[in-house]
Design a protein around this motif. Sequence first.
Motif, PDB file in Angstrom:
ATOM      1  N   LEU A  14       6.892  21.488 101.773  1.00 11.37           N
ATOM      2  CA  LEU A  14       6.737  20.060 102.035  1.00 11.37           C
ATOM      3  C   LEU A  14       5.584  19.442 101.251  1.00 11.37           C
ATOM      4  CD1 LEU A  14       7.254  20.189 105.917  1.00 11.37           C
ATOM      5  CD2 LEU A  14       8.910  19.426 104.197  1.00 11.37           C
ATOM      6  N   THR A  15       4.524  20.186 101.024  1.00 11.58           N
ATOM      7  CA  THR A  15       3.377  19.652 100.296  1.00 11.58           C
ATOM      8  C   THR A  15       3.741  19.401  98.834  1.00 11.58           C
ATOM      9  OG1 THR A  15       2.613  21.914  99.910  1.00 11.58           O
ATOM     10  CG2 THR A  15       1.698  20.752 101.802  1.00 11.58           C
ATOM     11  N   PHE A  16       2.959  18.564  98.169  1.00 12.45           N
ATOM     12  CA  PHE A  16       3.333  18.178  96.803  1.00 12.45           C
ATOM     13  C   PHE A  16       3.185  19.332  95.820  1.00 12.45           C
ATOM     14  CE2 PHE A  16      -1.178  17.659  95.935  1.00 12.45           C
ATOM     15  CZ  PHE A  16      -1.288  17.784  94.559  1.00 12.45           C
ATOM     16  N   LYS A  17       2.396  20.348  96.188  1.00 10.82           N
ATOM     17  CA  LYS A  17       2.238  21.538  95.371  1.00 10.82           C
ATOM     18  C   LYS A  17       1.782  22.658  96.295  1.00 10.82           C
ATOM     19  CE  LYS A  17      -1.454  22.132  92.857  1.00 10.82           C
ATOM     20  NZ  LYS A  17      -2.536  21.982  91.852  1.00 10.82           N
ATOM     21  N   ALA A  43      16.013  20.546 108.675  1.00  7.13           N
ATOM     22  CA  ALA A  43      15.011  21.468 109.199  1.00  7.13           C
ATOM     23  C   ALA A  43      14.074  21.817 108.055  1.00  7.13           C
ATOM     24  CB  ALA A  43      15.669  22.723 109.754  1.00  7.13           C
ATOM     25  N   ALA A  44      12.797  22.083 108.355  1.00  6.59           N
ATOM     26  CA  ALA A  44      11.833  22.301 107.271  1.00  6.59           C
ATOM     27  C   ALA A  44      10.769  23.295 107.686  1.00  6.59           C
ATOM     28  CB  ALA A  44      11.181  20.977 106.871  1.00  6.59           C
ATOM     29  N   PHE A  45      10.224  23.944 106.660  1.00  4.50           N
ATOM     30  CA  PHE A  45       9.088  24.851 106.859  1.00  4.50           C
ATOM     31  C   PHE A  45       8.153  24.749 105.673  1.00  4.50           C
ATOM     32  CE2 PHE A  45       7.069  28.959 105.863  1.00  4.50           C
ATOM     33  CZ  PHE A  45       6.221  29.035 106.957  1.00  4.50           C
ATOM     34  N   ASP A  46       6.846  24.778 105.958  1.00  5.73           N
ATOM     35  CA  ASP A  46       5.816  24.842 104.932  1.00  5.73           C
ATOM     36  C   ASP A  46       4.691  25.716 105.463  1.00  5.73           C
ATOM     37  OD1 ASP A  46       4.811  23.132 102.299  1.00  5.73           O
ATOM     38  OD2 ASP A  46       3.151  23.764 103.588  1.00  5.73           O
ATOM     39  N   PRO A  47       4.116  26.584 104.637  1.00  3.01           N
ATOM     40  CA  PRO A  47       3.085  27.501 105.132  1.00  3.01           C
ATOM     41  C   PRO A  47       1.857  26.830 105.734  1.00  3.01           C
ATOM     42  CG  PRO A  47       3.935  28.278 103.030  1.00  3.01           C
ATOM     43  CD  PRO A  47       4.519  26.915 103.255  1.00  3.01           C
ATOM     44  N   VAL A  48       1.432  25.669 105.197  1.00  2.79           N
ATOM     45  CA  VAL A  48       0.223  25.031 105.732  1.00  2.79           C
ATOM     46  C   VAL A  48       0.375  23.524 105.952  1.00  2.79           C
ATOM     47  CG1 VAL A  48      -1.263  26.757 104.631  1.00  2.79           C
ATOM     48  CG2 VAL A  48      -0.847  24.596 103.481  1.00  2.79           C
ATOM     49  N   GLY A  49       1.451  22.909 105.510  1.00  2.00           N
ATOM     50  CA  GLY A  49       1.545  21.454 105.525  1.00  2.00           C
ATOM     51  C   GLY A  49       2.228  20.830 106.721  1.00  2.00           C
ATOM     52  N   ILE A  50       2.690  21.635 107.677  1.00  2.00           N
ATOM     53  CA  ILE A  50       3.509  21.079 108.759  1.00  2.00           C
ATOM     54  C   ILE A  50       2.727  20.093 109.619  1.00  2.00           C
ATOM     55  CG2 ILE A  50       4.649  21.672 110.934  1.00  2.00           C
ATOM     56  CD1 ILE A  50       5.877  24.058 109.554  1.00  2.00           C
ATOM     57  N   ASP A  51       1.476  20.389 109.933  1.00  2.00           N
ATOM     58  CA  ASP A  51       0.705  19.478 110.791  1.00  2.00           C
ATOM     59  C   ASP A  51       0.596  18.093 110.172  1.00  2.00           C
ATOM     60  OD1 ASP A  51       0.383  21.426 112.678  1.00  2.00           O
ATOM     61  OD2 ASP A  51      -1.631  22.006 112.048  1.00  2.00           O
ATOM     62  N   ALA A  70       2.676  16.904 107.988  1.00  2.00           N
ATOM     63  CA  ALA A  70       4.022  16.380 107.741  1.00  2.00           C
ATOM     64  C   ALA A  70       4.657  15.766 108.982  1.00  2.00           C
ATOM     65  CB  ALA A  70       4.914  17.495 107.208  1.00  2.00           C
ATOM     66  N   ARG A  71       4.256  16.204 110.148  1.00  2.00           N
ATOM     67  CA  ARG A  71       4.949  15.773 111.379  1.00  2.00           C
ATOM     68  C   ARG A  71       5.009  14.258 111.524  1.00  2.00           C
ATOM     69  NH1 ARG A  71       6.131  20.054 114.651  1.00  2.00           N
ATOM     70  NH2 ARG A  71       4.852  21.932 114.396  1.00  2.00           N
ATOM     71  N   GLY A  95      12.160  13.003 112.987  1.00  2.00           N
ATOM     72  CA  GLY A  95      13.528  13.497 113.069  1.00  2.00           C
ATOM     73  C   GLY A  95      13.750  14.847 112.422  1.00  2.00           C
ATOM     74  N   VAL A  96      12.730  15.402 111.790  1.00  2.00           N
ATOM     75  CA  VAL A  96      12.856  16.705 111.144  1.00  2.00           C
ATOM     76  C   VAL A  96      12.565  17.810 112.156  1.00  2.00           C
ATOM     77  CG1 VAL A  96      11.854  18.242 109.407  1.00  2.00           C
ATOM     78  CG2 VAL A  96      12.316  15.857 108.851  1.00  2.00           C
ATOM     79  N   GLU A  97      13.358  18.884 112.116  1.00  2.00           N
ATOM     80  CA  GLU A  97      13.112  20.051 112.948  1.00  2.00           C
ATOM     81  C   GLU A  97      12.211  21.003 112.160  1.00  2.00           C
ATOM     82  OE1 GLU A  97      16.941  21.745 113.716  1.00  2.00           O
ATOM     83  OE2 GLU A  97      17.831  19.775 114.067  1.00  2.00           O
ATOM     84  N   PHE A  98      11.017  21.262 112.668  1.00  2.00           N
ATOM     85  CA  PHE A  98      10.082  22.123 111.962  1.00  2.00           C
ATOM     86  C   PHE A  98      10.193  23.557 112.459  1.00  2.00           C
ATOM     87  CE2 PHE A  98       8.227  17.887 111.590  1.00  2.00           C
ATOM     88  CZ  PHE A  98       8.033  17.827 110.220  1.00  2.00           C
ATOM     89  N   ALA A  99      10.326  24.485 111.517  1.00  2.00           N
ATOM     90  CA  ALA A  99      10.510  25.891 111.845  1.00  2.00           C
ATOM     91  C   ALA A  99       9.203  26.649 111.704  1.00  2.00           C
ATOM     92  CB  ALA A  99      11.577  26.499 110.938  1.00  2.00           C
TER      93      ALA A  99
END
Length: 455
Positions: free
Chosen positions: A321-324, A350-358, A360-361, A366-370
Motif C-alpha cells: 500500500l505504501t508508495f515504496k 482486501a489488502a496487506f502491507d508490512p508496515v503501512g496498514i495503520d 492506510a485505514r 471499505g477495504v478489508e485489511f489482512a
Amino acid sequence: MRIAMIGTGYVGLVSGACLADFGHNVICVDKEWNKIAALNAGQMPIWEPGLDSLVAANVAAERLAFTTDLAAAIENADAVFIAVGTPARRGDGHADLSYVYAAAEEIARALTRPAVIVTKSTVPVGTGDEIARILRANNAPDGTSVASNPEFLREGAAIRDFKIPDRIVVGAEDDRAREVLHEVYRPLFLNKAPILFTGRRTAELIKYAANAFLATKISFINEVADLCEAVGADVQEVARGIGLDNRIGPKFLHAGPGYGGSCFPKDTLALLQTAEAADVPMRIVGSVVAVNDERKVRMAERVREALGGSLQGKKVAVLGLTFKPNTDDMRDAPSLALIAGLQQQGARVAAFDPVGIDHARSLLPGVEFADDSYSVVDGADALVLVTEWDEFRALDLRRVAETMNGNVLVDFRNITNAEDALAAGLSYFAVGRKPIIALPRQHRKAGPAMTRRLA
C-alpha cells in the motif's frame, strides 16, 4: 556545534538524529506536544529502518533532545534549520509555505544572538529571500544569515543517504553562512563527500530540478513499457539495455504504476508553478505530471481487463500500500488510485502491507485489511502486487494459487517470475511484457501448466 531543528517530520527527525550522531548538540522542536512526548518516550512518528536505535543512542549520549519550546532551543544555537512541511496547496499546486514563514517569524522574535537560519524544507526559488525579509521585519539580531541546504534523502534509506551523501548543496550569500555550514558538515569530509557551495536561489532550484528529472525518467520508462506491450518487447530488457549507457544509468528506469510519495508529486507541480510565474514554459515536466496522473488512474482498468472485462462482485487482493518499500508513507501512493478505481467498478478489495496498514485505514474506507501475505488472497479472483517489499519477492505462488478462487496475478512491479507464476497455474500480467494466460483450473491436466501467450 549547537543546532536547532524546527520540525520533527521525516526530514527534520532524520537530519537531527544524524547531525547529533556526528557529535553536534541538537535540539529538535515541534509544536505538537504529543509528538514530542512520544519522541521523549522513544516512540518514532515515522517508520524508517534504524531510526529508533539512532535516536535512542544520541538521546542517551545527551547530544539529542526534543522540545516544544522554540525560544529555549534556539537560544544558543549556531544554526537553526527549518524542516517543516511544504505540501502542495490545494487547487493550484503551489507549495504551501505558511509553515516555513511562520517558523521564520517565530525564530526572528526569539533570537537573542546572530545565527544562520537554514532552509532544509523543499522550497521554491526566492523563499530564502522572503525569509530574510521576515527576519529583518521582526528585528532579528544583526549578522543573522539565511542559507539553503536542500535534502536528498530517500525514504527507506535516509540514514545512509545523510551519512554517505551523493552531494551536499549549500546556497549562501555571505561568508558566515558558508563557514557555519562547512563546520556542520565537516564530519562528512572524511568520506570525501562532494559539497557544492552556490547561491541561495540556485540551491533552491537544484532540489526541484533533481526531482523533476528523476520523475521524468519514471514517466519515460512507463511510456516505453506501454509500447513494449503493444509490440511484444520486454521493458526490463529495454531498461537494462539503455541503462548500461553511463550517460543514462539504470536508476529510476523501473516501469510500474507511476510515482508517488512526499516529493515527486508536489515538487513537479511546484516547479511548474515557479516556471509559470517566471513566464518560462516547462513542457517536458508538464507532460511528466500528466503521464503519471493518467497512469495511476489506468491501473484499475488493467486489472479489469485481466479479469475478463468486469470487476463487479470480484474479490481483488492487493499486496503493498505504501508508495515504496521500507516506509509507512502513504502520500500519493499508487495504491490509493488503484483501490478507488477497483471499488468504483464493484470490486471487493482486501489488502496487506508490512508496515503501512495503520496509516492506510483512514485513507481506504471499505477495504478489508489482512494480517499477512497469504490470508489476503483467500478466495480472491485476482492478486495485484503494487509495492515491491522484499517479502513479496519470495511469495510461494503455488500456495497463493491454492488459496485463491481465481488465477489472475497482476504484477505492477515486475518482481515475480512468469515461469514460476505459470508453474503455479496463475495467469501472469506484468508491466511492459506480454501477458501469459494459464488454462482455467478445471481444464488443467497433471504436469506443467498449459498456457498461451496473448498476441
